[in-house]
Design a protein around this motif. Structure first.
Motif, PDB file in Angstrom:
ATOM      1  N   SER A  56      -1.433   2.675  -4.893  1.00  7.63           N
ATOM      2  CA  SER A  56      -2.689   1.924  -4.994  1.00  7.63           C
ATOM      3  C   SER A  56      -2.928   1.485  -6.439  1.00  7.63           C
ATOM      4  CB  SER A  56      -3.865   2.756  -4.484  1.00  7.63           C
ATOM      5  OG  SER A  56      -3.523   4.095  -4.422  1.00  7.63           O
ATOM      6  N   ASP A  97       0.812  -1.215   0.000  1.00  4.99           N
ATOM      7  CA  ASP A  97       0.000   0.000   0.000  1.00  4.99           C
ATOM      8  C   ASP A  97       0.853   1.277   0.000  1.00  4.99           C
ATOM      9  OD1 ASP A  97      -2.470   1.447   0.011  1.00  4.99           O
ATOM     10  OD2 ASP A  97      -2.111   1.912   2.117  1.00  4.99           O
ATOM     11  N   ARG A 131      -1.898  -1.823   6.115  1.00  4.39           N
ATOM     12  CA  ARG A 131      -0.776  -0.934   6.425  1.00  4.39           C
ATOM     13  C   ARG A 131      -1.032  -0.205   7.745  1.00  4.39           C
ATOM     14  NH1 ARG A 131       0.623   4.380   5.389  1.00  4.39           N
ATOM     15  NH2 ARG A 131      -1.181   4.764   4.055  1.00  4.39           N
ATOM     16  N   PRO A 152      -4.738  -0.969   2.301  1.00  2.00           N
ATOM     17  CA  PRO A 152      -4.580   0.238   3.136  1.00  2.00           C
ATOM     18  C   PRO A 152      -4.815  -0.045   4.620  1.00  2.00           C
ATOM     19  CG  PRO A 152      -5.851   0.746   1.171  1.00  2.00           C
ATOM     20  CD  PRO A 152      -5.692  -0.744   1.200  1.00  2.00           C
TER      21      PRO A 152
END
Lengths: 262, 298
Positions: free
Chosen positions: A60, A57, A77, A74
């Motif tokens: 993207s 991430d 992360r 995301p």
């Protein structure tokens, strides 16, 4: 078993809608199981680093989905599921070895005692306890990269993402580091995604090698490496090792031939 | 034993020269340059007097335009005014200390403001684009035009005269700090920032743990420039403020009497230069104490 990483129909286009538009990745599908050691192998420009950064991430996807531990990349992360190691060790010059390893723990607000315990454990894991007070510029390239690995593992991420981590090292150091990485991998049971352009490196380290080709970047083959575990120095002399290297090389070349005739 | 051996084999750092031996060497080279400049001065006078009228010379080599080095040094140890008791050296040192206090205050204000401005510009690109032309323009406006305005405004507010001098000094100080802070905050390579992002670090954490430490060498470089600039600002600021105690008034006085006693103006100029050098050296010392050698920009 549920995959740790699941990539579905992922494409990545840089500079979309501009003249210098580049299709870096096209239609990537890949699943990685817990505890696997997967190498992404291919010529430069095949998008292997891009794919790694999509998983982590740091960028993207233009299309498709990346799921990690059952959630979007995301979120993974934000949940600190990734440890990253780059080609350059990227240690912070103003921090000692110990304080470099502590960096992620500080960011994640670990209590002081836990930080110290983890740092000690990690430096023992990469065999650098004696260098805890050194500064990065006082270390050799191989030692710096070991610190970077210790730092990446300090917060016990479930996935280790490595972007040509040994690319800047000399051959001897590189082989030593490969052994060390395998030892760490077997001790920590972390899932590893490893980007390289070295065929022997990919075969020696991995449980699976993902072969990629360039323009646009796509997966041309996935090869199981069924060499006995744990790998050792003798593995490199095993007939099966050479067979696997040939198989990977054929896969790379087959694609080249196809690309030339197209 | 094994550890030291491994250390010698595997570390790549250069052997450290003991800090103060290096300092001594630096002082030695400083004195050597000073001596060379003195010789050059006297050499120009000797050769100039031999070829005057034959070769066009930029500066007349006579004792009125270029007094002997020993005359300049000698005047430091003579009373500055006829019938006065104090020698010029003492008067210069007291004035330099006075000017330095104004400059130091200006330096601190200017550096803090410069840093804050640099940090804001670094964070918001929009501010950088819109404000930067004005920041650059601020440094092209002649200080001599601004100084009297600042003095008058500060006077109306009832501030002590030396405050306005410090503000003028700060005006010269902030610019290098702003520019270098901006550069320094942007100096970390993209991978170092990505590393932080992979930890899901906040903007503030990236600023404190990565951008600020990376910017420090740049900021120190700026502070060394700013230290000397703050002295110039203070001296210029003293003129319209009518402050009698600093180097500004002394320089002005001696400039008026240049034709009868040039050596005193030279001595005062020398004093102002020494003040600037000492201030810059103090900042360099602070840099030595806070940054390891490998991180200093030279």
């Amino acid at each position: 078993m549920a995959p740790v990483i699941s990539i579905t129909d992922v494409s990545k286009v840089f500079n979309q809608g501009k003249e210098n538009r580049v299709a870096a990745l096209e239609n990537i599908n890949l699943e990685i199981q817990p505890g696997e050691f997967v190498s992404l192998l291919g010529p430069s420009g095949c998008g292997k680093s891009t794919l790694l950064r999509l998983i982590g991430d740091l960028i993207s996807p233009s299309m498709g989905k990346v799921f990690v531990n059952g959630k979007g990349a995301p979120q993974a992360r934000l949940d600190r599921d990734y440890g990253m190691v780059f080609q350059q060790a990227t240690l912070y010059d103003w921090r000692t070895v110990t304080r470099n390893v502590q960096l992620p723990l500080e960011v994640m607000n670990y209590p002081k005692e836990k930080r110290e315990v983890r740092t000690k454990d990690m430096l023992r894991l990469v065999q650098l306890e004696a260098f805890d007070r050194h500064y990065p510029w006082q270390l050799s390239g191989g030692m710096q990269q070991r610190v970077a690995i210790a730092r990446a593992l300090a917060f016990e991420p479930s996935i280790l993402l490595m972007d040509e981590p040994f690319g800047a090292l000399d051959e001897m150091t590189r082989e030593r580091m490969q052994m060390e990485l395998l030892r760490i991998w077997s001790q920590t049971k972390t899932t590893v995604v490893f980007v390289t352009h070295s065929i022997p490196e990919a075969v020696f380290l991995s449980t699976r090698v993902v072969v990629m080709s360039a323009r646009p970047g796509r997966i041309t083959g996935i090869i199981d490496i069924d060499l006995p575990q744990p790998r050792a120095f003798e593995t490199r002399e095993h007939p099966r090792f050479f067979e696997k290297i040939t198989e990977v090389r054929e896969c790379l070349r087959h694609d080249e031939v196809r690309g030339a005739s197209a | 034993m094994a550890v030291t051996q491994a250390l010698e084999l595997e570390t790549t750092g250069t052997p450290a020269i003991p800090g103060w031996r290096q300092l001594l060497r630096r002082a030695g080279s400083f004195l050597a340059v000073l001596l060379a400049l003195g010789l050059l001065w006297e050499g120009y006078k000797v050769i100039g007097q031999a070829v005057i009228g034959v070769v066009p010379l930029p500066v007349r080599p006579d004792d009125n335009s270029m007094p002997h080095v020993w005359t300049i040094v000698g005047t430091l140890f003579e009373p500055a005014r006829r019938g006065g008791e104090e020698i010029l050296l003492i008067i210069l040192m007291r004035a330099a200390l006075f000017t330095w206090r104004e400059a130091a205050a200006g330096f601190v204000i200017g550096s803090l403001f410069g840093f804050a401005l640099g940090a804001v510009l670094g964070r918001f690109v929009l501010f950088e684009r819109s404000l930067m032309p004005y920041i650059v323009a601020s440094q092209t406006v002649p200080l001599l035009a601004i100084a009297p305005m600042v003095v008058i405004w500060a006077g109306r507010l009832g501030w002590p005269a030396w405050w306005s001098v410090s503000i003028i000094s700060a005006y010269l100080t902030f610019f290098p700090v702003t520019i270098n802070t901006l550069r320094g905050l942007r100096s970390p390579n993209p991978t170092a920032v990505e590393l932080m992002r992979s930890y899901a670090a906040s903007e503030m954490q990236i600023l404190w743990k990565l951008r600020l430490p990376s910017a420090l060498p740049y900021i120190f470089t700026a502070l060394k420039v700013s230290a000397t600039a703050s002295v110039i600002g203070a001296i210029v600021g003293e003129l319209p403020s009518g402050i009698p105690d600093g180097l500004g008034r002394i320089l002005l006085n001696f400039a008026q009497y240049f034709s009868t006693g040039p050596e005193r103006l030279y001595a005062a100029v020398f004093g102002a230069a020494v003040l600037g050098i000492v201030f810059a050296a103090l900042v360099a010392l602070a840099e030595r104490l806070s940054l390891p050698e490998a991180r200093r920009l030279e």
